[in-house]
Design a protein around this motif. Structure first.
Motif, mmCIF file in Angstrom:
data_model
loop_
_atom_site.group_PDB
_atom_site.id
_atom_site.type_symbol
_atom_site.label_atom_id
_atom_site.label_comp_id
_atom_site.label_asym_id
_atom_site.label_seq_id
_atom_site.Cartn_x
_atom_site.Cartn_y
_atom_site.Cartn_z
ATOM 1 N N UNK A 133 16.191 25.420 40.767
ATOM 2 C CA UNK A 133 16.298 26.701 40.276
ATOM 3 C C UNK A 133 16.507 27.578 41.382
ATOM 4 N N UNK A 134 15.870 27.181 42.650
ATOM 5 C CA UNK A 134 16.206 28.175 44.019
ATOM 6 C C UNK A 134 17.830 28.080 44.157
ATOM 7 N N UNK A 135 18.096 26.963 44.028
ATOM 8 C CA UNK A 135 19.758 26.760 44.288
ATOM 9 C C UNK A 135 20.647 27.357 43.328
ATOM 10 N N UNK A 136 20.156 27.495 42.228
ATOM 11 C CA UNK A 136 20.859 28.537 41.044
ATOM 12 C C UNK A 136 20.846 29.754 41.691
ATOM 13 N N UNK A 137 19.924 30.498 42.152
ATOM 14 C CA UNK A 137 19.940 31.868 42.865
ATOM 15 C C UNK A 137 20.909 31.954 44.044
ATOM 16 N N UNK A 138 20.770 30.937 44.872
ATOM 17 C CA UNK A 138 21.357 30.955 46.154
ATOM 18 C C UNK A 138 22.823 30.608 46.207
ATOM 19 N N UNK A 139 23.241 29.998 45.240
ATOM 20 C CA UNK A 139 24.539 29.402 45.014
ATOM 21 C C UNK A 139 25.460 30.632 44.286
ATOM 22 N N UNK A 141 28.126 31.955 41.791
ATOM 23 C CA UNK A 141 28.622 31.381 40.602
ATOM 24 C C UNK A 141 30.116 30.874 40.446
ATOM 25 N N UNK A 142 30.820 31.567 41.371
ATOM 26 C CA UNK A 142 32.262 31.238 41.201
ATOM 27 C C UNK A 142 32.680 30.091 41.666
ATOM 28 N N UNK A 143 31.627 29.222 42.249
ATOM 29 C CA UNK A 143 31.905 27.690 42.571
ATOM 30 C C UNK A 143 31.311 26.851 41.737
ATOM 31 N N UNK A 144 30.605 27.346 40.660
ATOM 32 C CA UNK A 144 30.069 26.377 39.478
ATOM 33 C C UNK A 144 31.145 25.827 39.015
ATOM 34 N N UNK A 145 30.764 24.502 38.331
ATOM 35 C CA UNK A 145 31.431 23.687 37.397
ATOM 36 C C UNK A 145 30.643 23.042 36.541
ATOM 37 N N UNK A 146 31.178 22.330 35.445
ATOM 38 C CA UNK A 146 30.174 21.685 34.473
ATOM 39 C C UNK A 146 29.134 20.480 35.402
ATOM 40 N N UNK A 147 30.000 20.112 36.126
ATOM 41 C CA UNK A 147 29.346 18.788 36.684
ATOM 42 C C UNK A 147 28.079 19.387 37.784
ATOM 43 N N UNK A 148 28.425 20.460 38.181
ATOM 44 C CA UNK A 148 27.373 21.219 39.250
ATOM 45 C C UNK A 148 26.258 21.695 38.377
ATOM 46 N N UNK A 149 26.539 22.234 37.463
ATOM 47 C CA UNK A 149 25.596 22.804 36.393
ATOM 48 C C UNK A 149 24.561 21.804 35.890
ATOM 49 N N UNK A 150 25.302 20.706 35.552
ATOM 50 C CA UNK A 150 24.598 19.605 35.085
ATOM 51 C C UNK A 150 23.493 19.002 36.094
ATOM 52 N N UNK A 151 24.014 18.895 37.239
ATOM 53 C CA UNK A 151 22.971 18.669 38.508
ATOM 54 C C UNK A 151 21.897 19.468 38.417
ATOM 55 N N UNK A 152 22.092 20.884 38.486
ATOM 56 C CA UNK A 152 20.866 21.897 38.781
ATOM 57 C C UNK A 152 20.101 21.622 37.128
#
Ligand code: 5GP
Ligand code: MN
Length: 321
Positions: A133-139, A141-152
């Motif tokens: 949840x913290x990483x969701x705030x610190x990262x 969003x332009x670098x997000x993809x489906x795989x990264x979202x799945x990990x979080x």
């Protein structure tokens, strides 16, 4: 913390989390590994973890893990940057602590209340459900993809019991809502990584429940699995996940304790509690740590010694001395 600024300039980066990696640990480290590779394509990023449980093979980046349980993995490199996630003390880093000690810079992101600030730069938010949840705030969003979202998403659901535990906040759900927008099959992910048990895991849980003992007028419950039983079932510690959570659901119970034997006269202890007891304080007293309602430690002595030692602290907190 501005994550990108803190990591900028590093040519070699090691990412790691705690020993016996759980969903939040595997989720946060794989997300960070993917993120740093995308943000800094010229840097070399390595991910160190004890081999994650097979349920996490659904995350593509798990295949890149440098396995800390493999004796051929080496720890000689001096990295420009070490990113430690979901880990409150350096000894919880396991073998990767050697890399942490040597690294030119250490960035630490964690949500454990027992984390007093390790490394050079840290972001510690005990009110967050999970490191993910913290990483969701610190990262960004332009670098997000489906795989990264799945990990979080995996990290969040594992640490808040699929939005059931009290560490779930409005922000947890906001983050999750954004993440499922990336299109992965979240229902299967929840079933296959959180609820599903193997036949063996269910059998051993059944046995632990059957042999559990209520004490302190039904306000505590304890169960243990010894090495002989684990050998009989061919079980490893990962097969015992979830037992303490089931014990906690016993009506009237304020503290659930589950332990398994790791060596002669040595037990890995997991505790879960209601609002009435702060198990992080107890676990920290015995050299472990965790959260107010979920914590753990390693303790020496017989089963009865361990129960006696824990009971004293629990009774004090419950005013039952
Ligand atoms: P579990 O009971 O699920 O293994 O752990 C519950 C919580 O306590 C987790 O947040 C975990 O990181 C923390 N924890 C469990 N065992 C230990 C330990 O031996 N040392 C520390 N520092 N934390 C622990
Ligand atoms: Mn966590």
């Amino acid at each position: 913390m501005n994550l990108i600024n803190e990591c900028k300039g590093a040519k070699t980066i090691a990412v790691s989390g705690h020993v016996r990696p759980d969903g939040d640990c595997v989720g946060s480290t794989t997300a960070m590994y993917r993120y740093l590779k995308k943000v800094f394509p010229d840097a070399r990023v390595d991910l160190y973890l004890e081999k994650p449980a097979a349920i996490f093979d659904c995350l593509a980046d798990v295949k890149d893990v440098k396995d800390e349980t493999d004796p051929s993995t080496t720890y000689d490199e001096k990295y420009d940057l070490f990113v430690a996630l979901d880990c409150s003390t350096t000894d919880r880093l396991g073998n990767a602590a050697q890399l942490f000690d040597k690294a030119a810079k250490r960035v630490v992101i964690d949500h454990h209340i027992s984390n007093n600030g390790i490394g050079d730069v840290w972001e510690i938010r005990p009110d967050a459900s999970s490191t993910c949840e913290i990483l969701f705030d610190l990262m960004e969003e332009q670098y997000f993809d489906e795989e990264l979202a799945k990990s979080l998403y995996i990290g969040i659901i594992h640490d808040c019991g699929v939005f059931q535990y009290s560490n779930t906040g409005a922000h947890t759900l906001e983050a999750a809502a954004k993440l499922i927008g990336y299109g992965f099959d979240f229902a299967s992910l929840i079933d296959e990584t959180f609820y599903e048990k193997t036949y063996l895991q269910n059998q051993i849980m059944g046995r632990a429940l059957l042999e559990s003992i209520l004490f302190m007028n039904g306000r505590c419950i304890v169960s243990s699995v010894d090495r002989k039983t684990m050998e009989f079932y061919g079980a490893n510690p990962k097969d015992l996940d979830g037992i303490v959570n089931q014990l906690r659901l016993t009506k009237g119970v304020d503290v659930a304790i589950f332990m398994y034997e790791t060596a002669t006269q040595e037990f890995k202890v997991s505790m879960r509690s209601s609002d009435a007891v702060d198990v992080a304080a107890i676990a920290t007293f015995f050299g472990g740590g965790g959260h107010k309602k979920a914590a753990g430690c390693t303790m020496n002595g017989s089963f009865h010694d361990v129960v006696n030692n824990l009971s004293g602290h629990i009774a004090k907190q419950l005013g039952m001395e």
